[in-house]
Design an enzyme around this catalytic site. Structure first.
Site, short mmCIF file in Angstrom:
data_model
loop_
_atom_site.label_atom_id
_atom_site.label_comp_id
_atom_site.label_asym_id
_atom_site.label_seq_id
_atom_site.Cartn_x
_atom_site.Cartn_y
_atom_site.Cartn_z
N TYR A 1 -2.25 -2.19 10.26
CA TYR A 1 -2.34 -2.23 8.79
C TYR A 1 -1.08 -1.63 8.17
O TYR A 1 -0.44 -2.25 7.31
CB TYR A 1 -3.58 -1.44 8.33
CG TYR A 1 -3.83 -1.47 6.84
CD1 TYR A 1 -4.60 -2.47 6.26
CD2 TYR A 1 -3.28 -0.50 6.00
CE1 TYR A 1 -4.82 -2.51 4.89
CE2 TYR A 1 -3.49 -0.53 4.64
CZ TYR A 1 -4.26 -1.53 4.08
OH TYR A 1 -4.47 -1.56 2.72
N SER B 1 0.86 -1.19 0.00
CA SER B 1 0.00 0.00 0.00
C SER B 1 0.89 1.23 0.00
O SER B 1 2.07 1.16 0.37
CB SER B 1 -0.87 0.02 1.26
OG SER B 1 -1.48 1.29 1.42
#
Ligand code: NAD
Length: 255
Positions: A154, A140
């Site tokens: 995350y 990401s």
């Protein structure tokens, strides 16, 4: 007509929704044999059927299930050429470090990071034997930038995915196996929609930082995966492949 990944076998985790779903469709269009892995049996089977591929119900945190997934791919199609290790979660209980408890932390690490370790470990032996393979792991943009609106586990998991991909890319570069980390910016998928539906202010804050002024579409990620999966990217490995609408390059964004 010959497709860009004609007759290559592609294992795609999290293929029932969002980025994985768009990638299943795109790679199938370009001639790949699809092996779709997901915990969502209904959607997974439906999507796999729609592209003439196979669905293997797989919890990517479970080593036996992951090993079985890659075994089935090899036994069915004779090779494992592309592994798109993409399944991931972003649950609301993963928030600021001050509020995120150990269970939430661990769950996200298992699904987002340990799963990638398991999938790479399962895919590599076939690829090394063939002397050819392309692994694409979904990280990401938060692997390269810090957010004030934190999701601590995350972000840490995606940093791990990026770092692991880089190291594997370097380790196996001379054996014909390429490993890259896809780093999407915010993409218009159920994962993001769910998160932001609960917190529209957060959504607005994210959008302000995107030079293009919009979220990405799953199909835009699928095109990047197709490129990394195909021989067109033959000199690209160990890369931080950002597809982020310019976020990581911006200091200020246009009004
Ligand atoms: P999504 O929620 O639309 O799809 C994720 C899929 O993974 C679902 O089909 C789900 O059933 C599956 N899944 C979840 N846990 C699983 C498990 N344990 N085993 C097998 N399958 C499981 O999400 P998405 O937005 O398409 O995200 C795909 C990947 O992209 C994730 O790794 C995510 O972190 C990453 N990502 C997303 C964005 C974004 O803005 N959407 C941005 C950067 C990175």
């Amino acid at each position: 007509m010959t497709g860009r990944v004609q007759d290559r076998t592609a294992v795609i985790t999290g293929g029932a929704s969002g980025i994985g779903l768009a990638t299943v469709r795109r790679l199938a269009q370009e001639g790949a044999h699809i092996v779709l892995a997901d915990v969502d049996e209904q959607a997974g089977k439906q999507v796999a059927d729609s592209v003439g591929g196979i669905f293997v119900r797989t919890d990517v945190t479970d080593k036996e299930q992951v090993d079985e997934l890659f075994r089935i791919a090899k036994d069915t199609y004779g090779s494992v050429d592309i592994a798109f290790n993409n399944a991931g979660i972003s649950p609301p209980e993963d928030d600021s470090i001050l509020d995120t408890d150990l269970d939430a932390w661990r769950r996200v690490q298992e699904v987002n990071l340990t799963s990638v370790y398991l999938c790479c470990k399962a895919a590599l032996p076939s690829m090394l034997e063939q002397g050819r393979g392309s692994i694409i792991n979904t990280a990401s943009f938060v692997a390269v930038m810090g957010a004030a609106t934190s999701q601590i586990s995350y972000s840490a998991s995606k940093g791990g995915v990026l770092s692991m991909s880089r190291e594997l890319g370097v380790q196996f570069a001379r054996q014909g196996v390429r490993v890259n980390a896809l780093c999407p910016g915010p993409v218009n998928t159920p994962l993001l929609q769910e998160l932001f539906a609960k917190d529209p202010e957060k959504a607005q804050r994210r959008l302000v930082h995107v030079p293009m002024g919009r979220f990405g579409e799953p199909e835009e990620m699928a095109n990047a995966v197709l490129f990394l999966a195909s021989d067109e990217s033959s000199f690209i490995t160990a890369s931080t492949f950002l597809v982020d609408g310019g976020i990581s390059g911006a200091y200020v964004t246009p009004l």
